[in-house]
Design a protein around this motif. Structure first.
Motif, PDB file in Angstrom:
ATOM      1  N   ARG A  61     -24.556 -17.336   7.022  1.00  0.00           N
ATOM      2  CA  ARG A  61     -25.140 -15.984   7.064  1.00  0.00           C
ATOM      3  C   ARG A  61     -24.421 -15.078   8.061  1.00  0.00           C
ATOM      4  NH1 ARG A  61     -30.082 -15.216   8.877  1.00  0.00           N
ATOM      5  NH2 ARG A  61     -30.128 -17.075  10.195  1.00  0.00           N
ATOM      6  N   PHE A  62     -23.954 -15.649   9.148  1.00  0.00           N
ATOM      7  CA  PHE A  62     -23.283 -14.867  10.188  1.00  0.00           C
ATOM      8  C   PHE A  62     -21.786 -15.176  10.171  1.00  0.00           C
ATOM      9  CE2 PHE A  62     -27.022 -14.398  13.440  1.00  0.00           C
ATOM     10  CZ  PHE A  62     -27.845 -13.943  12.417  1.00  0.00           C
ATOM     11  N   THR A  63     -20.993 -14.168  10.519  1.00  0.00           N
ATOM     12  CA  THR A  63     -19.546 -14.337  10.615  1.00  0.00           C
ATOM     13  C   THR A  63     -19.052 -13.721  11.905  1.00  0.00           C
ATOM     14  OG1 THR A  63     -19.311 -14.237   8.202  1.00  0.00           O
ATOM     15  CG2 THR A  63     -17.317 -13.915   9.528  1.00  0.00           C
ATOM     16  N   ILE A  64     -18.356 -14.524  12.703  1.00  0.00           N
ATOM     17  CA  ILE A  64     -17.753 -14.018  13.939  1.00  0.00           C
ATOM     18  C   ILE A  64     -16.275 -13.771  13.692  1.00  0.00           C
ATOM     19  CG2 ILE A  64     -17.259 -16.333  14.854  1.00  0.00           C
ATOM     20  CD1 ILE A  64     -17.924 -15.229  17.657  1.00  0.00           C
ATOM     21  N   GLN A 111     -20.927 -10.281  12.349  1.00  0.00           N
ATOM     22  CA  GLN A 111     -21.541  -9.759  11.130  1.00  0.00           C
ATOM     23  C   GLN A 111     -22.718 -10.642  10.782  1.00  0.00           C
ATOM     24  OE1 GLN A 111     -20.746  -6.978   9.175  1.00  0.00           O
ATOM     25  NE2 GLN A 111     -22.637  -7.521   8.089  1.00  0.00           N
ATOM     26  N   MET A 112     -23.890 -10.035  10.712  1.00  0.00           N
ATOM     27  CA  MET A 112     -25.114 -10.788  10.456  1.00  0.00           C
ATOM     28  C   MET A 112     -25.717 -10.337   9.133  1.00  0.00           C
ATOM     29  SD  MET A 112     -26.772 -10.790  14.283  1.00  0.00           S
ATOM     30  CE  MET A 112     -27.148  -9.033  14.251  1.00  0.00           C
ATOM     31  N   ASN A 113     -25.795 -11.246   8.198  1.00  0.00           N
ATOM     32  CA  ASN A 113     -26.356 -10.965   6.881  1.00  0.00           C
ATOM     33  C   ASN A 113     -27.616 -11.787   6.658  1.00  0.00           C
ATOM     34  OD1 ASN A 113     -24.100  -9.309   6.346  1.00  0.00           O
ATOM     35  ND2 ASN A 113     -22.951 -11.022   5.486  1.00  0.00           N
ATOM     36  N   ASN A 138     -34.718 -14.124  13.714  1.00  0.00           N
ATOM     37  CA  ASN A 138     -33.438 -13.780  14.344  1.00  0.00           C
ATOM     38  C   ASN A 138     -33.612 -12.691  15.403  1.00  0.00           C
ATOM     39  OD1 ASN A 138     -31.826 -14.013  11.099  1.00  0.00           O
ATOM     40  ND2 ASN A 138     -32.065 -15.604  12.657  1.00  0.00           N
ATOM     41  N   THR A 139     -34.842 -12.187  15.549  1.00  0.00           N
ATOM     42  CA  THR A 139     -35.113 -11.164  16.550  1.00  0.00           C
ATOM     43  C   THR A 139     -34.860 -11.718  17.938  1.00  0.00           C
ATOM     44  OG1 THR A 139     -36.731 -10.016  15.172  1.00  0.00           O
ATOM     45  CG2 THR A 139     -36.922  -9.729  17.555  1.00  0.00           C
ATOM     46  N   LEU A 183     -26.598  -6.440   9.939  1.00  0.00           N
ATOM     47  CA  LEU A 183     -26.142  -5.683  11.100  1.00  0.00           C
ATOM     48  C   LEU A 183     -24.790  -6.236  11.516  1.00  0.00           C
ATOM     49  CD1 LEU A 183     -29.231  -5.371  13.503  1.00  0.00           C
ATOM     50  CD2 LEU A 183     -28.079  -3.493  12.319  1.00  0.00           C
ATOM     51  N   ARG A 184     -24.000  -5.380  12.137  1.00  0.00           N
ATOM     52  CA  ARG A 184     -22.723  -5.815  12.692  1.00  0.00           C
ATOM     53  C   ARG A 184     -22.704  -5.472  14.167  1.00  0.00           C
ATOM     54  NH1 ARG A 184     -16.681  -3.352  12.222  1.00  0.00           N
ATOM     55  NH2 ARG A 184     -15.478  -5.299  12.152  1.00  0.00           N
ATOM     56  N   LEU A 185     -22.621  -6.498  14.993  1.00  0.00           N
ATOM     57  CA  LEU A 185     -22.524  -6.309  16.430  1.00  0.00           C
ATOM     58  C   LEU A 185     -21.065  -6.279  16.853  1.00  0.00           C
ATOM     59  CD1 LEU A 185     -25.265  -8.790  17.697  1.00  0.00           C
ATOM     60  CD2 LEU A 185     -25.533  -6.445  16.879  1.00  0.00           C
TER      61      LEU A 185
END
Length: 121
Positions: free
Chosen positions: A66-69, A81-83, A89-90, A18-20
């Motif tokens: 796993r995540f990229t800000i 960006q959450m991979n 992670n919920t 997901l991408r927040l």
């Protein structure tokens, strides 16, 4: 007044992405450190990642790799960006803005309303 509006949450299967996004207004965005936090039911708000006003980044141990800000100062927007998402992670994910370098929630001045991320197993 300052507004932070998150979007991009939803339901995803484990292993998905997901991408927040967090759109900011009412502040000099480029001068602020922008962080992402999350809060699961019954748990304290947890630091996820931050992009300092300089553009450099820092991550919580549980999301490294796993995540990229990232941030786009021209659009006053910060992204997460959450991979390889996992059920634990919920949480509700919040973006925050502050002028002091911090990885704790109390260090931030402004908060969005949050966006729900649910990861199913």
């Amino acid at each position: 007044q300052v507004q932070l509006v998150e979007s991009g949450g939803g339901l995803v299967q484990a292993g998905g992405s997901l991408r927040l996004s967090c759109a900011a207004s009412g502040l000099t965005f480029s001068s602020y450190h922008m962080g992402w936090f999350r809060q699961a039911p019954g748990k304290e708000r947890e630091f996820v990642a931050v992009t300092w006003s300089s553009g450099s980044t820092y991550y919580g141990d549980s999301v490294k790799g796993r995540f990229t800000i990232s941030r786009d100062n021209a659009k006053n927007t910060v992204y997460l960006q959450m991979n390889s998402l996992k059920p634990d992670n919920t949480a509700i994910y919040y973006c925050a803005a502050g002028r002091v370098r911090s990885v704790i929630a109390s260090g931030y001045e402004y908060w969005g309303q949050g966006t729900q991320v649910t990861v199913s197993s």
